[in-house]
Design a protein around this motif. Structure first.
Motif, PDB file in Angstrom:
ATOM      1  N   ALA A 135     -27.788 -19.439 -34.631  1.00  0.00           N
ATOM      2  CA  ALA A 135     -26.485 -19.358 -33.975  1.00  0.00           C
ATOM      3  C   ALA A 135     -25.674 -18.171 -34.484  1.00  0.00           C
ATOM      4  O   ALA A 135     -25.932 -17.638 -35.575  1.00  0.00           O
ATOM      5  CB  ALA A 135     -25.701 -20.649 -34.220  1.00  0.00           C
ATOM      6  N   THR A 136     -24.688 -17.789 -33.685  1.00  0.00           N
ATOM      7  CA  THR A 136     -23.748 -16.756 -34.088  1.00  0.00           C
ATOM      8  C   THR A 136     -22.321 -17.299 -33.962  1.00  0.00           C
ATOM      9  O   THR A 136     -22.039 -18.113 -33.084  1.00  0.00           O
ATOM     10  CB  THR A 136     -23.873 -15.486 -33.221  1.00  0.00           C
TER      11      THR A 136
ATOM     12  N   ILE B 162     -25.023 -25.836 -30.882  1.00  0.00           N
ATOM     13  CA  ILE B 162     -24.185 -24.673 -30.618  1.00  0.00           C
ATOM     14  C   ILE B 162     -24.994 -23.405 -30.894  1.00  0.00           C
ATOM     15  O   ILE B 162     -25.503 -23.209 -31.994  1.00  0.00           O
ATOM     16  CB  ILE B 162     -22.922 -24.702 -31.491  1.00  0.00           C
ATOM     17  N   ALA B 163     -25.098 -22.556 -29.877  1.00  0.00           N
ATOM     18  CA  ALA B 163     -25.823 -21.296 -30.011  1.00  0.00           C
ATOM     19  C   ALA B 163     -24.876 -20.157 -30.343  1.00  0.00           C
ATOM     20  O   ALA B 163     -25.253 -19.187 -31.012  1.00  0.00           O
ATOM     21  CB  ALA B 163     -26.568 -20.982 -28.717  1.00  0.00           C
ATOM     22  N   ASP B 164     -23.623 -20.268 -29.865  1.00  0.00           N
ATOM     23  CA  ASP B 164     -22.650 -19.201 -30.066  1.00  0.00           C
ATOM     24  C   ASP B 164     -21.253 -19.789 -30.061  1.00  0.00           C
ATOM     25  O   ASP B 164     -20.962 -20.712 -29.299  1.00  0.00           O
ATOM     26  CB  ASP B 164     -22.785 -18.167 -28.928  1.00  0.00           C
TER      27      ASP B 164
ATOM     28  N   PHE C 147     -17.321 -22.133 -27.152  1.00  0.00           N
ATOM     29  CA  PHE C 147     -18.667 -22.562 -27.533  1.00  0.00           C
ATOM     30  C   PHE C 147     -19.652 -22.324 -26.400  1.00  0.00           C
ATOM     31  O   PHE C 147     -19.341 -22.575 -25.235  1.00  0.00           O
ATOM     32  CB  PHE C 147     -18.684 -24.069 -27.808  1.00  0.00           C
ATOM     33  N   THR C 148     -20.854 -21.905 -26.774  1.00  0.00           N
ATOM     34  CA  THR C 148     -21.997 -21.913 -25.862  1.00  0.00           C
ATOM     35  C   THR C 148     -23.033 -22.843 -26.486  1.00  0.00           C
ATOM     36  O   THR C 148     -23.421 -22.657 -27.647  1.00  0.00           O
ATOM     37  CB  THR C 148     -22.605 -20.511 -25.679  1.00  0.00           C
TER      38      THR C 148
ATOM     39  N   HIS D 128     -15.667 -10.107 -36.421  1.00  0.00           N
ATOM     40  CA  HIS D 128     -16.931 -10.023 -37.160  1.00  0.00           C
ATOM     41  C   HIS D 128     -17.877 -11.114 -36.674  1.00  0.00           C
ATOM     42  O   HIS D 128     -17.472 -12.267 -36.539  1.00  0.00           O
ATOM     43  CB  HIS D 128     -16.701 -10.187 -38.665  1.00  0.00           C
ATOM     44  N   THR D 129     -19.133 -10.743 -36.445  1.00  0.00           N
ATOM     45  CA  THR D 129     -20.138 -11.710 -36.014  1.00  0.00           C
ATOM     46  C   THR D 129     -20.982 -12.120 -37.201  1.00  0.00           C
ATOM     47  O   THR D 129     -21.486 -11.272 -37.947  1.00  0.00           O
ATOM     48  CB  THR D 129     -21.019 -11.124 -34.896  1.00  0.00           C
ATOM     49  N   HIS D 130     -21.126 -13.420 -37.374  1.00  0.00           N
ATOM     50  CA  HIS D 130     -21.906 -14.019 -38.454  1.00  0.00           C
ATOM     51  C   HIS D 130     -23.109 -14.695 -37.807  1.00  0.00           C
ATOM     52  O   HIS D 130     -22.948 -15.506 -36.891  1.00  0.00           O
ATOM     53  CB  HIS D 130     -21.050 -15.032 -39.224  1.00  0.00           C
ATOM     54  N   THR D 131     -24.300 -14.352 -38.293  1.00  0.00           N
ATOM     55  CA  THR D 131     -25.533 -14.840 -37.681  1.00  0.00           C
ATOM     56  C   THR D 131     -26.309 -15.716 -38.659  1.00  0.00           C
ATOM     57  O   THR D 131     -26.499 -15.335 -39.815  1.00  0.00           O
ATOM     58  CB  THR D 131     -26.415 -13.660 -37.240  1.00  0.00           C
ATOM     59  N   GLY D 132     -26.752 -16.859 -38.187  1.00  0.00           N
ATOM     60  CA  GLY D 132     -27.555 -17.767 -39.005  1.00  0.00           C
ATOM     61  C   GLY D 132     -26.678 -18.719 -39.804  1.00  0.00           C
ATOM     62  O   GLY D 132     -25.496 -18.479 -40.049  1.00  0.00           O
ATOM     63  N   LEU D 133     -27.281 -19.820 -40.208  1.00  0.00           N
ATOM     64  CA  LEU D 133     -26.535 -20.891 -40.869  1.00  0.00           C
ATOM     65  C   LEU D 133     -25.892 -20.477 -42.184  1.00  0.00           C
ATOM     66  O   LEU D 133     -24.779 -20.894 -42.487  1.00  0.00           O
ATOM     67  CB  LEU D 133     -27.451 -22.107 -41.073  1.00  0.00           C
ATOM     68  N   GLY D 134     -26.548 -19.634 -42.969  1.00  0.00           N
ATOM     69  CA  GLY D 134     -25.986 -19.205 -44.255  1.00  0.00           C
ATOM     70  C   GLY D 134     -24.705 -18.400 -44.077  1.00  0.00           C
ATOM     71  O   GLY D 134     -23.696 -18.673 -44.737  1.00  0.00           O
TER      72      GLY D 134
END
Length: 122
Positions: free
Chosen positions: A43-44, A115-117, A107-108, A50-56
């Motif tokens: 997910a992002t 949630i993907a995005d 939310f997407t 700022h875009t944050h990608t991944g669970l961490g």
């Protein structure tokens, strides 16, 4: 109100997709584990440009954002944009710059129901 929201359908919180309901409830309670369980692994989240990608990265952003300021949050509306997208409006008041803001949590939800995005913006 933006053009997209003008074309949206108001929806009750209990009618939102399960992952979004879980996130919103957990977010209001600062329950980071429950928040994270609502996201797909890849997910992002975009917040403050700022875009944050991944669970961490997402967990780090959510915990950092919650600890920066003291504020109250109230959900003031929810809208279905289409089959996969919803907009949940949060009203915040606190000690952050400006002191009051309405934030749209857009939310997407992906094919797996998670949630993907998520885009957070005024």
């Amino acid at each position: 109100m933006n053009t997209e929201q003008n074309q949206a359908t108001p929806v009750a919180l209990d009618a939102l997709p399960a992952a979004v309901r879980t996130f919103v409830t957990a977010h209001l309670a600062h329950d980071y584990d429950a928040e994270m369980a609502s996201f797909a692994e890849d997910a992002t989240v975009t917040d403050e440009g700022h875009t944050h990608t991944g669970l961490g990265e997402i967990r780090a952003m959510l915990t950092r954002a919650a600890g920066e300021y003291t504020y109250t949050t109230e959900v003031t509306g929810a809208y279905r944009l289409d089959d996969a997208r919803v907009d949940v409006v949060h009203h915040l008041e606190g000690d952050f710059p400006g002191g009051v803001v309405d934030l749209h949590y857009r939310f997407t939800v992906g094919a797996g129901g998670l949630i993907a995005d998520l885009v957070i913006e005024p």
